[in-house]
Design an enzyme around this catalytic site. Sequence first.
Site, PDB file in Angstrom:
ATOM      1  CG  ASP A 203     105.954 -53.755  -2.558  1.00 47.90           C
ATOM      2  OD1 ASP A 203     104.987 -54.303  -1.986  1.00 47.90           O
ATOM      3  OD2 ASP A 203     105.814 -52.953  -3.499  1.00 47.90           O
ATOM      4  CB  SER A 227     100.808 -52.354  -2.826  1.00 46.53           C
ATOM      5  OG  SER A 227     101.552 -53.462  -3.291  1.00 46.53           O
ATOM      6  CD  GLN A 277     101.686 -55.062  -0.084  1.00 50.28           C
ATOM      7  OE1 GLN A 277     101.398 -55.988  -0.849  1.00 50.28           O
ATOM      8  NE2 GLN A 277     102.788 -54.328  -0.227  1.00 50.28           N
TER       9      GLN A 277
END
Length: 284
Positions: A203, A227, A277
């Site tokens: 991430d 996110s 993502q």
Amino acid sequence: MLEVTKKLVNLLDLSPIGDDHFQGDSEDLGFPNVFGGQVLGQALMAASRTVEGRPCHSLHAYFLRPGNHSMPIDYEVQRVRDGGSFSVRRVIARQAGKEILTGSMSFQVEEEGFEHQFEMPDAPAPETLKSEHEWGKLIAPHAPEKMRKSLTRDRPIEIRPVDPVNPFKPEKRPPHKQSWFRAQGQLPDDPVLHQCLLTYASDFHFLGTSLNPHGVTFNTRNLQVASLDHAIWFHREFRMDEWLLYDKDSPSASAGRGFNRGNFFNQNGVLVASTTQEALIRQR
């Protein structure tokens, strides 16, 4: 193992609080909310605690609410199915009774099959690059005082970015980023731990790929970034205490959302994991 890395390993070592229920602490990385990678890594650890002899091959999760880094997180694991080759688990992460993440993880018995992969892209060797920690020390004197501690903190995951963006003077760039990643110090020979650490680290430096073409960063005023979801596919075995190249691109941004993709390669050019993502990148 360095003390800062041991702290992260302990953070991922959840406490059982009932049948298929676990609890994990939170860490404050200087962000307004809990770091999404922490919740992802802990969720995968919780699901892995309910499966034996089958490594995870994919994870799909949605971030539902921002997490509070001053509170622990409860993880409920639901055993969806155990088949002859695959096991599926659903995980719900909660704080104060409210869901902050929901995800599904699939596990598979090890087997042989067809083999192919993309070739590893060109990238400078990690030994030739400054670490994120070193860059942080260089720019900290020019940063707002409240950000200096975050920029210069010790990091369990050493990140060496290729051609890093100045967060206070961004310029428009192609939608592509590269970074080398590894955990600081030697880790135990526990494949589950290595998967959870990669999940945690995946991430970092990811969402920003979709910001590159627009000349903005997390520090840009009137920009809302978060996110929305995160997916990982584990292809082959790897170690997080050895260098991995994280090669990322962003094929599209539209409707206030940016889409990002990533591949992790070891130094031998082996593709070990892939990520995707979608993120909210909204101008207020």
